[in-house]
Design a protein around this motif. Sequence first.
Motif, mmCIF file in Angstrom:
data_model
loop_
_atom_site.group_PDB
_atom_site.id
_atom_site.type_symbol
_atom_site.label_atom_id
_atom_site.label_comp_id
_atom_site.label_asym_id
_atom_site.label_seq_id
_atom_site.Cartn_x
_atom_site.Cartn_y
_atom_site.Cartn_z
ATOM 1 N N ASN A 46 16.321 3.486 3.175
ATOM 2 C CA ASN A 46 15.548 4.489 3.915
ATOM 3 C C ASN A 46 16.370 5.776 4.047
ATOM 4 O OD1 ASN A 46 14.393 4.708 7.378
ATOM 5 N ND2 ASN A 46 13.842 5.919 5.609
ATOM 6 N N GLN A 47 16.056 6.760 3.232
ATOM 7 C CA GLN A 47 16.788 8.024 3.226
ATOM 8 C C GLN A 47 16.100 9.119 4.025
ATOM 9 O OE1 GLN A 47 19.916 8.306 1.719
ATOM 10 N NE2 GLN A 47 19.518 6.108 1.704
ATOM 11 N N GLY A 48 14.789 9.099 4.075
ATOM 12 C CA GLY A 48 14.043 10.141 4.760
ATOM 13 C C GLY A 48 13.881 9.865 6.237
ATOM 14 N N ALA A 49 13.099 10.694 6.882
ATOM 15 C CA ALA A 49 12.869 10.537 8.314
ATOM 16 C C ALA A 49 12.075 9.283 8.637
ATOM 17 C CB ALA A 49 12.142 11.762 8.863
ATOM 18 N N SER A 50 11.393 8.718 7.644
ATOM 19 C CA SER A 50 10.646 7.479 7.830
ATOM 20 C C SER A 50 10.487 6.807 6.481
ATOM 21 C CB SER A 50 9.264 7.760 8.430
ATOM 22 O OG SER A 50 8.447 8.428 7.480
ATOM 23 N N ILE A 51 10.064 5.558 6.514
ATOM 24 C CA ILE A 51 9.815 4.827 5.276
ATOM 25 C C ILE A 51 8.680 5.481 4.493
ATOM 26 C CG2 ILE A 51 8.869 2.639 4.400
ATOM 27 C CD1 ILE A 51 10.624 1.211 6.468
ATOM 28 N N GLU A 52 7.674 5.989 5.195
ATOM 29 C CA GLU A 52 6.567 6.648 4.511
ATOM 30 C C GLU A 52 7.022 7.900 3.778
ATOM 31 O OE1 GLU A 52 3.560 5.458 3.972
ATOM 32 O OE2 GLU A 52 4.348 3.675 4.974
ATOM 33 N N VAL A 53 7.961 8.625 4.368
ATOM 34 C CA VAL A 53 8.509 9.803 3.686
ATOM 35 C C VAL A 53 9.174 9.388 2.382
ATOM 36 C CG1 VAL A 53 10.307 11.580 3.791
ATOM 37 C CG2 VAL A 53 8.791 11.221 5.744
ATOM 38 N N ASP A 54 9.944 8.295 2.410
ATOM 39 C CA ASP A 54 10.600 7.822 1.197
ATOM 40 C C ASP A 54 9.587 7.441 0.124
ATOM 41 O OD1 ASP A 54 13.494 7.846 1.634
ATOM 42 O OD2 ASP A 54 13.063 6.478 3.275
ATOM 43 N N LYS A 55 8.529 6.792 0.517
ATOM 44 C CA LYS A 55 7.511 6.405 -0.463
ATOM 45 C C LYS A 55 6.894 7.633 -1.120
ATOM 46 C CE LYS A 55 6.268 1.996 1.721
ATOM 47 N NZ LYS A 55 5.200 1.241 2.443
ATOM 48 N N LYS A 56 6.668 8.687 -0.336
ATOM 49 C CA LYS A 56 6.094 9.912 -0.884
ATOM 50 C C LYS A 56 7.055 10.595 -1.851
ATOM 51 C CE LYS A 56 3.002 10.866 3.011
ATOM 52 N NZ LYS A 56 2.699 11.777 4.155
ATOM 53 N N VAL A 57 8.356 10.486 -1.570
ATOM 54 C CA VAL A 57 9.358 11.072 -2.462
ATOM 55 C C VAL A 57 9.481 10.257 -3.740
ATOM 56 C CG1 VAL A 57 11.827 11.515 -2.756
ATOM 57 C CG2 VAL A 57 10.687 12.189 -0.631
ATOM 58 N N LEU A 58 9.568 8.937 -3.604
ATOM 59 C CA LEU A 58 9.933 8.080 -4.730
ATOM 60 C C LEU A 58 8.776 7.704 -5.643
ATOM 61 C CD1 LEU A 58 12.415 5.685 -2.899
ATOM 62 C CD2 LEU A 58 12.997 7.494 -4.529
ATOM 63 N N GLN A 59 7.595 7.470 -5.076
ATOM 64 C CA GLN A 59 6.514 6.919 -5.898
ATOM 65 C C GLN A 59 6.141 7.807 -7.089
ATOM 66 O OE1 GLN A 59 5.388 3.663 -5.375
ATOM 67 N NE2 GLN A 59 4.783 4.094 -7.490
ATOM 68 N N PRO A 60 6.056 9.135 -6.923
ATOM 69 C CA PRO A 60 5.747 9.964 -8.099
ATOM 70 C C PRO A 60 6.789 9.831 -9.207
ATOM 71 C CG PRO A 60 5.413 11.209 -6.083
ATOM 72 C CD PRO A 60 6.091 9.941 -5.685
ATOM 73 N N GLU A 61 8.052 9.631 -8.821
ATOM 74 C CA GLU A 61 9.100 9.487 -9.834
ATOM 75 C C GLU A 61 9.008 8.125 -10.517
ATOM 76 O OE1 GLU A 61 10.442 12.397 -10.326
ATOM 77 O OE2 GLU A 61 9.214 12.895 -8.579
ATOM 78 N N LEU A 62 8.670 7.098 -9.755
ATOM 79 C CA LEU A 62 8.495 5.775 -10.352
ATOM 80 C C LEU A 62 7.290 5.751 -11.284
ATOM 81 C CD1 LEU A 62 9.240 3.496 -7.258
ATOM 82 C CD2 LEU A 62 10.828 4.569 -8.865
ATOM 83 N N ASP A 63 6.238 6.483 -10.915
ATOM 84 C CA ASP A 63 5.071 6.597 -11.793
ATOM 85 C C ASP A 63 5.450 7.314 -13.088
ATOM 86 O OD1 ASP A 63 3.582 5.345 -9.834
ATOM 87 O OD2 ASP A 63 2.694 7.211 -9.062
ATOM 88 N N LYS A 64 6.299 8.317 -12.962
ATOM 89 C CA LYS A 64 6.769 9.042 -14.138
ATOM 90 C C LYS A 64 7.555 8.107 -15.060
ATOM 91 C CE LYS A 64 8.694 12.937 -13.139
ATOM 92 N NZ LYS A 64 9.750 13.897 -12.706
ATOM 93 N N PHE A 65 8.402 7.261 -14.461
ATOM 94 C CA PHE A 65 9.177 6.299 -15.249
ATOM 95 C C PHE A 65 8.253 5.324 -15.980
ATOM 96 C CE2 PHE A 65 11.354 2.108 -15.416
ATOM 97 C CZ PHE A 65 12.404 2.440 -16.277
ATOM 98 N N GLU A 66 7.213 4.857 -15.281
ATOM 99 C CA GLU A 66 6.272 3.923 -15.908
ATOM 100 C C GLU A 66 5.541 4.588 -17.076
ATOM 101 O OE1 GLU A 66 2.519 0.956 -14.809
ATOM 102 O OE2 GLU A 66 3.275 2.356 -13.292
ATOM 103 N N LYS A 67 5.152 5.841 -16.890
ATOM 104 C CA LYS A 67 4.442 6.548 -17.951
ATOM 105 C C LYS A 67 5.320 6.696 -19.189
ATOM 106 C CE LYS A 67 1.762 10.759 -18.804
ATOM 107 N NZ LYS A 67 1.245 12.030 -18.215
#
Length: 438
Positions: A46-67
């Motif tokens: 958990n790097q951001g102010a909340s777990i939800e913040v981390d998901k918003k940061v990381l998920q687009p990058e993970l989607d990019k990796f999958e693509k």
Amino acid sequence: MRRLRAALTGAVTLSLALTATACGGGSATGEGSNDSPKTLTYWASNQGASIEVDKKVLQPELDKFEKRTGIKVELEVVPWSDLLNRILTATTSGQGPDVLNIGNTWSASLQSTGALLPWDEKNFAKIGGRDRFVDSALGSTGVSGEDPAAVPLYSMAYALYYNKKIFADAGIARPPATWAELVDAGKKIQKQGKQVLGAEGANVAENIHHVFVFAKQHGADFFTPDGKPDFTNEGVVKAVEQYVDLMAEDEVIPAGNAEYAQNQSVSDFAKGRTAMLLWQSASANLKSQGMSEDAYGVAPVPVQSGAPGSGTQVNSMVAGINLAVFKNTDNLDGATEFVKFMTSDEEQKILNKAYSTIPPVKAAQSDPAFDTPANTVLKDTLARSAAALPQVPDESQFETAVGTAVKELFADAAAGRPVTAESVKAKLEKAQQQMPAK
């Protein structure tokens, strides 16, 4: 390690690190495991102010990796209060992720379990080579002389954050450069009806980070050169006493902060309740709590005298997050490809911008975004005046034992009980007795 904000828990569980065998990660059964070469599981801290913040940061990058690769990454953001125990359980149960974040101070302890993939020259070559990374970050990836147990992902350093308006109202022209100047500034700030310096006395991890720096400034270490605990030497006792005395004697840390845990001191600073904050790469956290960047300044953490540097002028631990792979993952090629992606120049810029951290990859630091006044202080600290916490197998136990001793000393200070060299030494002796026998 990050803001880390949370106290490390479970001294008994920590002992698993001494006996765990090289198991875990991507096994055929169990939570977090998978057999598919097209799927990876990833535990992110958990790097951001909340777990939800981390998901918003990381998920687009993970989607990019999958693509790009066709490999789906199943993300779980793990709170700091749970992360170490989750990892240690995974090393013994075989029910863990393929890839995970670890606080860089835990590297040597987790390395001793044998569960993590060693980053030898062959493995480093798969992600572009060891020389892509900053030396200070590599210094917190495991025991010196052994292949690293992880790869640097985010780098951080402590700095002194100060409220510009409170300083101006108190007639303070510049941030304090020494602890004596900080105490003197505190007297002026208190006359304005403001609290001086935020701390988190109940946050075991924060405690150990600060007393490690104070020990360095007293020319002391918590371990002998051969790795044996030496918590009661004169320099360490003086260091712990000086830090707790910021509350007990100097009264610049409010007594109520003895009970503060994760992020509470950051919240006070963001809301203008305290004038100063000692924190790791705090800009993103402060922004998320509504504090504008022009409301505060950033300066190096004070030293005893002179200017920050090496030796007794150390003013931060080398903070950060490392990326590790369970070595018996069923998807080693995919896991390695993911590490390559996360440590690529492009992703390093994206992720470290999002978290207001410093890229441990040299080429990524050239981005102008990392030349802000705050980041300049952090980069300079990491380059000149930061030191790695002890890279010894018992480091995790050390953090818990000594961090808890400091927590108890803050409780004494808040309750008005005397904090003396003798009482400090007694707490540290008790902490040393909790370390594993050699």
